[in-house]
Motif scaffolding. Structure first.
Motif, PDB file in Angstrom:
ATOM      1  N   GLN A  70       0.820  -1.214   0.000  1.00 38.82           N
ATOM      2  CA  GLN A  70       0.000   0.000   0.000  1.00 38.82           C
ATOM      3  C   GLN A  70       0.856   1.267   0.000  1.00 38.82           C
ATOM      4  OE1 GLN A  70      -3.846   0.171  -0.006  1.00 38.82           O
ATOM      5  NE2 GLN A  70      -2.884  -1.426  -1.228  1.00 38.82           N
ATOM      6  N   GLN A  71       1.917   1.259  -0.820  1.00 36.04           N
ATOM      7  CA  GLN A  71       2.725   2.467  -0.935  1.00 36.04           C
ATOM      8  C   GLN A  71       2.051   3.451  -1.879  1.00 36.04           C
ATOM      9  OE1 GLN A  71       3.437  -0.561  -1.855  1.00 36.04           O
ATOM     10  NE2 GLN A  71       4.833  -0.703  -3.577  1.00 36.04           N
ATOM     11  N   ASN A  72       2.196   4.734  -1.572  1.00 38.57           N
ATOM     12  CA  ASN A  72       1.546   5.775  -2.358  1.00 38.57           C
ATOM     13  C   ASN A  72       2.361   6.085  -3.604  1.00 38.57           C
ATOM     14  OD1 ASN A  72      -0.602   6.195  -0.530  1.00 38.57           O
ATOM     15  ND2 ASN A  72       0.684   7.518   0.744  1.00 38.57           N
ATOM     16  N   CYS A  73       1.764   5.883  -4.753  1.00 39.40           N
ATOM     17  CA  CYS A  73       2.306   6.332  -6.024  1.00 39.40           C
ATOM     18  C   CYS A  73       1.507   7.561  -6.428  1.00 39.40           C
ATOM     19  CB  CYS A  73       2.180   5.227  -7.071  1.00 39.40           C
ATOM     20  SG  CYS A  73       2.535   5.763  -8.740  1.00 39.40           S
ATOM     21  N   SER A  74       2.186   8.652  -6.773  1.00 39.54           N
ATOM     22  CA  SER A  74       1.477   9.904  -7.062  1.00 39.54           C
ATOM     23  C   SER A  74       1.603  10.289  -8.531  1.00 39.54           C
ATOM     24  CB  SER A  74       2.023  11.039  -6.189  1.00 39.54           C
ATOM     25  OG  SER A  74       1.749  10.797  -4.817  1.00 39.54           O
ATOM     26  N   ILE A  75       0.449  10.505  -9.157  1.00 40.00           N
ATOM     27  CA  ILE A  75       0.397  11.075 -10.498  1.00 40.00           C
ATOM     28  C   ILE A  75       0.217  12.574 -10.312  1.00 40.00           C
ATOM     29  CG2 ILE A  75      -0.833  11.085 -12.701  1.00 40.00           C
ATOM     30  CD1 ILE A  75      -1.896   8.217 -11.766  1.00 40.00           C
ATOM     31  N   VAL A  76       1.135  13.372 -10.866  1.00 33.91           N
ATOM     32  CA  VAL A  76       1.176  14.813 -10.611  1.00 33.91           C
ATOM     33  C   VAL A  76       1.169  15.530 -11.960  1.00 33.91           C
ATOM     34  CG1 VAL A  76       2.377  16.646  -9.349  1.00 33.91           C
ATOM     35  CG2 VAL A  76       2.675  14.254  -8.640  1.00 33.91           C
TER      36      VAL A  76
END
Length: 217
Positions: free
Chosen positions: A14-20
């Protein structure tokens, strides 16, 4: 003009991957694609984002595991982390065995990052801050325009990153947080590598590892 982002928890960790992305141009980057690449591509396409770069905060498998597959699928460069994490990327096969992940071949990014570098997409800019301690080559990505920081595994809501991995160091991590992050301002919101968001001000008040010292009476 404003920076937009969507954080996507991936894999059993459950690691956060961020689309920015920049909402003026819809050009964007993805930070720490740890896995579930097909799912991430679906979200990128649904959002209508034109992905320009993959950006890595550090070399741990749970944050870089999807990088080779995503790079191949989207034909984009890999930026970061700092070169002091090269040994982590070279040791990805060992990391795969250690964490029970599918094997990932070692890779080198297209570009290593250093303190003071910038990452540009559309009309947005992320400033690169070298924040060793969790790993020696960890970087934080800060948007001054949006007052948002993507901090990887340096700082969490109520906790800090582990320092018991090779070349981790507790005091170095504390110094990175207090000397590199706090000066950005209490109102800065941050997206950690795991768990919910918070602000630097909230952590200075309540985080047992890095809260400001209370005056003694």
């Amino acid at each position: 003009m404003s920076l937009q982002y969507q954080s996507v928890p991936v894999t059993p960790f459950q690691q956060n991957c961020s689309i920015v992305w920049c909402d003026q141009t819809m050009k964007g980057v993805i930070v720490d694609p740890g896995g579930e690449v097909e799912h991430l591509i679906t979200i990128i396409n649904t959002l209508g984002v034109t992905l320009e770069k993959i950006v890595l905060t550090h070399g741990h498998l749970d944050h870089v595991g999807g990088t080779p597959e995503l790079k191949s699928a989207m034909n984009v460069p890999v930026i970061g982390p700092h070169i002091d994490d090269a040994f982590w990327l070279q040791g990805l096969m060992n990391q795969s065995q250690m964490f029970g992940f599918p094997p990932i071949d070692p890779f080198e990014p297209t570009q290593w990052l250093q303190e003071g570098d910038t990452i540009e997409f559309g009309e947005e800019v992320l400033q690169v801050i070298h924040t060793p301690g969790h790993t020696p080559g960890h970087v934080v990505l800060y948007s001054q325009s949006a007052n948002i920081a993507f901090v990887g595994d340096v700082l969490f809501n109520g906790a800090i990153g582990r320092t018991d991995f090779p070349k981790g160091d507790y005091q170095t991590l504390i110094n990175s947080i207090k000397n590199k992050l706090w000066p950005l301002g209490n109102e800065v919101r941050f997206i950690p590598g795991h768990g919910p968001e918070s602000t630097f001000g909230q952590e200075r008040k309540t985080n047992p590892f890095v809260a400001d010292e209370m005056p003694q009476y």
